[in-house]
Enzyme design. Structure first.
Site, PDB file in Angstrom:
ATOM      1  N   GLU A 277      18.595  15.343  59.368  1.00  0.00           N
ATOM      2  CA  GLU A 277      19.765  14.487  59.190  1.00  0.00           C
ATOM      3  C   GLU A 277      21.052  15.203  59.596  1.00  0.00           C
ATOM      4  OE1 GLU A 277      20.623  12.882  55.224  1.00  0.00           O
ATOM      5  OE2 GLU A 277      19.744  10.999  55.860  1.00  0.00           O
ATOM      6  N   HIS A 298      -7.080  22.860  60.308  1.00  0.00           N
ATOM      7  CA  HIS A 298      -8.329  22.144  60.553  1.00  0.00           C
ATOM      8  C   HIS A 298      -8.085  20.726  61.042  1.00  0.00           C
ATOM      9  CE1 HIS A 298     -10.816  25.369  58.753  1.00  0.00           C
ATOM     10  NE2 HIS A 298      -9.650  25.640  58.172  1.00  0.00           N
ATOM     11  N   LYS A 413      19.570  -0.262  57.745  1.00  0.00           N
ATOM     12  CA  LYS A 413      20.003  -0.917  56.506  1.00  0.00           C
ATOM     13  C   LYS A 413      20.677  -2.252  56.829  1.00  0.00           C
ATOM     14  CE  LYS A 413      20.826   3.378  53.949  1.00  0.00           C
ATOM     15  NZ  LYS A 413      21.823   4.229  53.325  1.00  0.00           N
TER      16      LYS A 413
HETATM   17  O1  LIG Z   1      22.207   9.245  46.892  1.00  0.00           O
HETATM   18  P1  LIG Z   1      22.198   8.005  47.681  1.00  0.00           P
HETATM   19  O2  LIG Z   1      23.584   7.501  47.975  1.00  0.00           O
HETATM   20  O3  LIG Z   1      21.354   6.941  47.015  1.00  0.00           O
HETATM   21  O4  LIG Z   1      21.557   8.297  49.091  1.00  0.00           O
HETATM   22  C1  LIG Z   1      20.234   8.689  49.259  1.00  0.00           C
HETATM   23  C2  LIG Z   1      19.945   9.058  50.695  1.00  0.00           C
HETATM   24  O5  LIG Z   1      19.969   7.919  51.519  1.00  0.00           O
HETATM   25  C3  LIG Z   1      20.940   7.756  52.525  1.00  0.00           C
HETATM   26  O6  LIG Z   1      20.622   6.658  53.319  1.00  0.00           O
HETATM   27  C4  LIG Z   1      21.221   9.000  53.339  1.00  0.00           C
HETATM   28  O7  LIG Z   1      20.738   8.955  54.654  1.00  0.00           O
HETATM   29  C5  LIG Z   1      20.733  10.270  52.692  1.00  0.00           C
HETATM   30  O8  LIG Z   1      21.512  11.337  53.160  1.00  0.00           O
HETATM   31  C6  LIG Z   1      20.810  10.183  51.209  1.00  0.00           C
HETATM   32  O9  LIG Z   1      20.404  11.404  50.628  1.00  0.00           O
END
Ligand SMILES: O=P(O)(O)OC[C@H]1O[C@H](O)[C@H](O)[C@@H](O)[C@@H]1O
Length: 427
Positions: A277, A298, A413
């Site tokens: 990331e 293996h 998302k």
């Molecule tokens: O802690 P949060 O805001 O729920 O995020 C949880 C995770 O999801 C996101 O989409 C990011 O890509 C991550 O870097 C992050 O650690």
């Protein structure tokens, strides 16, 4: 504590050529002058972490451990990988500590969540819901399901006592909910991103619930902070690793992180998020991949040895095993194994490691970076985390990329929200 051995790395460039650039990036990190500089809170965290909060973490963990048998850690990405890596690496895969730790909030797999629901429904369980943004959908969906179960089976008052929320200090849906319900709250600092957050409350509370000494972990991290606060490439092993992987990355698109302990597979998952990331943007970056040997020798061993030359390996070698066994002698020796009688299993594991490095490097032509950690415990885990965090920041800055954002994660998302009809995403 950690030694980086580049003698099997077959580097095509002289490390020393990077000396000035590394010193420059060291200053960028420490003076906070580079891209993403508002996410550098991890650099001094082992020194200036909130000691009052750490005391609250220990107190709540001690109190909750008396009341529950299972803790559901509800988070995804940086909000659970570090804790899971630590808990498994230090306690092993069949731990003896009282509270069993299970992970939810890291998937939309209905079967997985339904099975966990079935498993905990008659047990004494609690939930640590962890989200920096407070709005991550995987985490929110799982939390809603298990919060409802807890409230239905134990009542709202007990549920409120058994739920711990780790989130932003000021904003987000989880913060609002936690305030309203009166949950114990811990903070994800503003200046620390998810993948750099294992040594904050994000990791420390579940780690404390697993019976691990979080003070020792922070002491280990502090020792690493002091040790790697050094711009000199010749003596800074974190930077040596960061530079070596970029030199190899010019020729090989993938880096395979190799361990020789099954309980380190989630250290690899944590490492993959850290590097993947941080680095995978602007069409650049080395694909982080992983394997546990000798298990995967293996299955993947053939490819690594003789397949297309797309990867180099980074081997995390832990010198001293936590536990060991001796191969017994057998008078009949029908399995022809008496040549190993009296030897320890770890002795065999270490020879497997040496033999594999030799085979991959000298026969297969696959370069290896070897990172040697003397042992795995709370202190050395903290030390190792800091080592990789520092190496990652240096390495990604060297590539000319901002290590501290992740704009690409939002694309799926948005599509998903549109398909789900989330208000504001209809078109
Ligand atoms: O802690 P949060 O805001 O729920 O995020 C949880 C995770 O999801 C996101 O989409 C990011 O890509 C991550 O870097 C992050 O650690």
């Amino acid at each position: 504590m950690i030694k980086v051995d580049l003698s099997h790395a077959k580097l095509a460039e002289d490390l020393n050529d990077y000396k000035d650039k590394v010193a420059e990036i060291h200053d960028m990190i420490h003076n906070k002058t580079g891209a993403g500089n508002d996410f550098l809170g991890w650099v001094e965290l082992p020194t200036n972490y909130d000691k009052d909060e750490a005391a609250r973490i220990k107190a709540k963990a001690a109190e909750l451990s008396k009341e529950i048998d299972v803790l559901l850690v509800c988070g995804i990405g940086g909000s659970y990988l570090g804790a899971r890596a630590a808990i498994e690496a230090i306690n092993g895969l069949y731990p003896t500590n009282k509270v069993e730790i299970l992970y939810i909030g890291n998937t939309f797999s209905s079967t997985y969540l339904a099975q966990i629901k079935e498993y905990v429904k008659d047990k004494e369980f609690g939930i640590n819901v962890i989200s920096k943004s407070g709005t991550t959908t995987e985490t929110s969906v799982a939390f809603r399901i298990f919060k409802e179960l807890l409230e239905e089976t134990k009542g709202k008052e007990v549920a409120a006592r058994r739920i711990v929320a780790t989130t932003d200090a000021h904003k987000g849906a989880l913060k609002t909910l936690a305030d309203q319900e009166g949950y114990e709250e811990f903070v994800v600092p503003d200046d620390i991103g998810g993948r750099y957050s294992v040594l904050t409350a994000v990791g420390l509370f579940p780690i404390a619930m697993a019976g691990i000494d979080i003070d020792a972990m922070m002491e280990g991290a502090k020792a690493a902070q002091d040790h790697y606060n050094n711009p000199d490439l010749a003596t800074n092993d974190a930077y040596k690793y960061g530079v070596a992987r970029q030199i190899l990355g010019k020729k090989y698109p993938a880096e395979m992180f190799v361990t020789y302990e099954l309980q380190l597979s989630n250290v690899a998952e944590w490492w993959k998020q850290l590097f993947g990331e941080s680095e995978g943007k602007e069409g650049k970056g080395i694909l982080p991949h992983s394997a546990v040997f000798s298990t995967d020798l293996h299955s993947l061993g053939q490819f690594i040895q003789e397949g297309s030359k797309v990867l180099f390996e980074t081997v995390l070698k832990v010198t001293k095993p936590q536990l060991d066994l001796t191969v017994p002698s057998d008078p009949d020796n029908l399995d022809n194994l008496n040549y190993l009688a009296g030897k320890t299993v770890d002795y065999v594991n270490k020879r497997a490691c040496e033999g594999t490095i030799d085979a991959h490097v000298n026969v297969g032509g696959v370069p290896n970076i070897v990172i040697e950690l003397d042992e795995m415990n709370a202190y050395s885990f903290g030390y190792m985390v800091y080592f990789f965090e520092k190496a990652c920041a240096l390495s990604v800055y060297l590539l000319g990329v901002n290590p501290f954002n992740q704009p690409g994660v939002e694309v799926y998302k948005k599509n998903m929200f549109k398909l789900l009809g989330k208000p504001g995403y209809e078109k």
